[in-house]
Write a protein that holds these residues in place. Structure first.
Motif, short mmCIF file in Angstrom:
data_model
loop_
_atom_site.label_atom_id
_atom_site.label_comp_id
_atom_site.label_asym_id
_atom_site.label_seq_id
_atom_site.Cartn_x
_atom_site.Cartn_y
_atom_site.Cartn_z
N CYS A 4 -4.88 -22.61 4.47
CA CYS A 4 -6.29 -22.42 4.80
C CYS A 4 -6.94 -23.76 5.12
O CYS A 4 -6.79 -24.71 4.36
CB CYS A 4 -7.02 -21.76 3.64
N GLY A 32 -11.85 -21.71 4.95
CA GLY A 32 -10.53 -21.47 5.51
C GLY A 32 -10.03 -20.08 5.20
O GLY A 32 -10.46 -19.45 4.22
N VAL A 164 -6.10 -23.31 12.67
CA VAL A 164 -7.39 -22.77 13.10
C VAL A 164 -7.24 -22.15 14.49
O VAL A 164 -6.58 -22.73 15.35
CB VAL A 164 -8.47 -23.88 13.18
N ALA A 190 -5.88 -14.41 10.10
CA ALA A 190 -6.75 -14.92 9.02
C ALA A 190 -6.18 -14.50 7.65
O ALA A 190 -6.19 -15.30 6.71
CB ALA A 190 -8.16 -14.37 9.20
N THR A 195 -7.60 -20.03 9.77
CA THR A 195 -9.05 -19.97 9.92
C THR A 195 -9.35 -19.52 11.35
O THR A 195 -8.86 -20.15 12.30
CB THR A 195 -9.66 -21.35 9.65
#
Lengths: 216, 363
Positions: A4, A32, A164, A190, A195
């Motif tokens: 995260c 995150g 991400v 996710a 993220t």
């Protein structure tokens, strides 16, 4: 499983023209492993904030801190490396090269992350399958639908297990089925620790996000 | 991006963007062929000029004792003949008048006494033989007709009553060859000039100085060196003009091609701006994009350049009978590759330094 990664902004200010501020003093923490929706009316700066968070724009003032580093203080090369190795992107219009195959499009991040594309090929094919893109991998973007193209774009973003994922209106031009496929994949990412930050005006996306930033 | 990845991606892009690649490649191919053909034509002309000025006439000079000082000993001709650059040499006396003995009223012509190997003289014997004794002479065909003499039995006579039997006729091989009447020299003949022919035009000046140094002249100024004064200068001038003309055309062609390639690259980058924006968003650095654009063009130029060189060489061989030197081929290819790379730099910089966000947000 990706770890995260949180992103924090502090007093973030940016505009495209001198004296015309688009993002004005935004301070925000993005947790995150969550899906965070950036919402706001059209022209409010959703995409601009997304690109600032991704290090593609340099703020006038303030900071964007990712993993302890202020993106604004990194040079262009370091930010490019970060985008290549740590971030994934989903563009509004899929942004596939019309002259290259669908498989090439999914494998494109390996070029910039200096990873051998041969190894990533199996994962790319698996992602295409997972995203329900049931066309030959040699197909050109012009031979598939817009929904399929966006799914290919999501597969490309997921290829290197980024920390991400930035998505700019990923469901903007899609029908329900394609939107569901795209959102399902981003939500699953996710849940896997990635993220996910989505600039959107789609209520379906907002309703499935766990975090929200509204830009005025 | 790693160099190998960069090259593979540039090649894949070149294949994917076929239209641009073909157009770009054809321009380079045409430019290289034109340059090579012009170079081949210039080389053929240069060789033609060189062939003209390599004739014996232009490679022959005469060292003259114009003041009649008697500073050229007879053995100078043998010593001159030993100079490595000299292919033939002969000495001659001052000209004197002779007339035919059969019909004296036909007029007088010039005669000269010669020493040296008769076979060294740039003349072609058409009838008879070379003189075997001091009282025999050769006459050129035109002079024989003028005098109305018969070489098989005629004779010429000087005003002082000395007579030479004609033993043959000849034709001079070039403008600096002996003409009219030539007779063997005798021990009391004063040498007026030494003529010599060198193997290469470029050796003429230095050899003339050497020959002058073989004489008894106290100063080189007392002797005159007579030669086709303008031959070498004209050779250089013509070759220089041909080279200048060729160079002007080559530079013009290259410059025009460079401008066209610059514009074409700029158009290519503009039409592919979304691609470069996407690449930057996905992690390509500015230098990656810059290198991709340059490498893409360079690959095409290298292939088209090689093809152009092959086509140009073949046409040169067939059209002018000239095969361009490897140095020229290498220089042409290097110039094409380097020139096109430079021509693409503005477009590559535009591609690398454009703001990807603006590109991605502009439909």
């Amino acid at each position: 499983m990706t770890r995260c990664a949180a992103i924090e902004t502090a007093d973030l200010t940016f505009g495209y023209r001198r004296g015309v501020t688009v993002i004005d003093g935004l301070t925000q923490a993005i947790r995150g492993g969550e899906v965070t929706a950036i919402t706001g009316r059209s022209g409010s700066g959703k995409s601009t904030l997304l690109y600032l968070l991704a290090g593609m724009l340099t703020p006038w003032s303030g900071s964007v801190v990712f993993d302890g580093s202020d993106l604004a203080k990194m040079d262009d090369h370091a930010r490019s490396r970060l985008r290549a190795e740590t971030f994934g992107f989903v563009f509004q219009d899929a942004a596939l090269d019309p002259r290259r195959s669908v498989l090439d499009a999914v494998l494109e991040p390996t070029l910039y992350a200096s990873q051998p594309s041969a190894k990533a090929r199996d994962r790319a094919l698996a992602l295409l399958d997972l995203m329900g893109v049931d066309v030959p991998p040699e197909s050109r973007p012009g031979e598939i639908s817009g929904g399929q193209a966006q799914r290919v774009g999501v597969a490309r973003a997921l290829l290197l297990d980024p920390q991400v994922i930035f998505a700019d209106e990923p469901t903007g031009n899609l029908d329900n089925a394609s939107s569901e496929a795209v959102l399902g994949a981003l939500t699953a990412a996710a849940e896997g620790g990635c993220t996910v930050i989505i600039a959107t005006h789609d209520d379906r996306v907002v309703s499935r996000s766990t975090g929200r930033i509204t830009v005025a | 991006m790693k160099p190998r990845t960069l090259f593979r991606e540039a090649w894949a892009t070149a294949v994917a963007a076929r239209g641009f690649s073909w157009f770009f490649g054809l321009i380079v191919l045409a430019a290289v062929v034109v340059v090579e053909l012009l170079a081949g034509q210039a080389e053929a002309q240069r060789q033609e000029v060189a062939a003209v000025f390599s004739r014996a006439e232009y490679r022959t000079a005469e060292v003259i004792d114009g003041q009649g000082l008697g500073v050229i000993p007879w053995d100078t001709v043998q010593r001159a003949r030993q100079i490595s650059a000299v292919t033939s040499a002969w000495a001659a006396s001052a000209a004197f008048e002779v007339h035919g003995t059969a019909i004296p009223e036909r007029g007088v012509v010039s005669a000269r006494q010669f020493t040296g190997d008769w076979k060294d003289l740039p003349i072609s014997l058409t009838t008879g033989r070379f003189p075997a004794g001091p009282n025999e002479a050769l006459v050129d065909e035109a002079t024989a007709a003028t005098l109305g003499v018969d070489p098989s039995g005629g004779a010429v006579m000087s005003p002082d009553g000395r007579e030479w039997a004609l033993v043959g006729t000849f034709v001079p091989l070039h403008g600096r060859a002996p003409s009219m009447v030539i007779v063997p020299a005798t021990a009391d003949t004063q040498v007026r000039s030494i003529s010599f022919t060198v193997s290469r035009l470029s050796q003429l000046d230095s050899t003339a100085s050497l020959v002058v140094s073989l004489t008894d002249a106290t100063s080189p100024a007392v002797l005159t060196v007579d030669r086709s004064m303008d031959a070498r200068r004209l050779d250089s001038a013509v070759s220089g003009t041909v080279a200048e003309f060729g160079l002007t055309i080559v530079v013009t062609t290259m410059a025009t091609s460079a401008v066209v390639l610059t514009l074409l690259s700029a158009m290519m980058v503009h039409t592919r701006r979304q691609e470069f924006g996407r690449r930057r968003a996905l992690g390509a650095t500015r230098s990656d994009v810059l290198a991709l654009v340059l490498l893409h063009g360079t690959i095409i130029v290298a292939i088209a350049g090689l093809l152009g060189l092959t086509v140009g060489a073949a046409v040169n061989w067939l059209q002018f009978g000239v095969m361009p030197s490897p140095a020229l081929l290498g220089a042409t290819l290097s110039t094409a590759v380097c020139g096109s790379a430079i021509a693409q730099i503005p477009a590559a910089l535009i591609a690398g330094y454009r703001d990807p966000v603006r590109i991605l947000r502009t439909p």
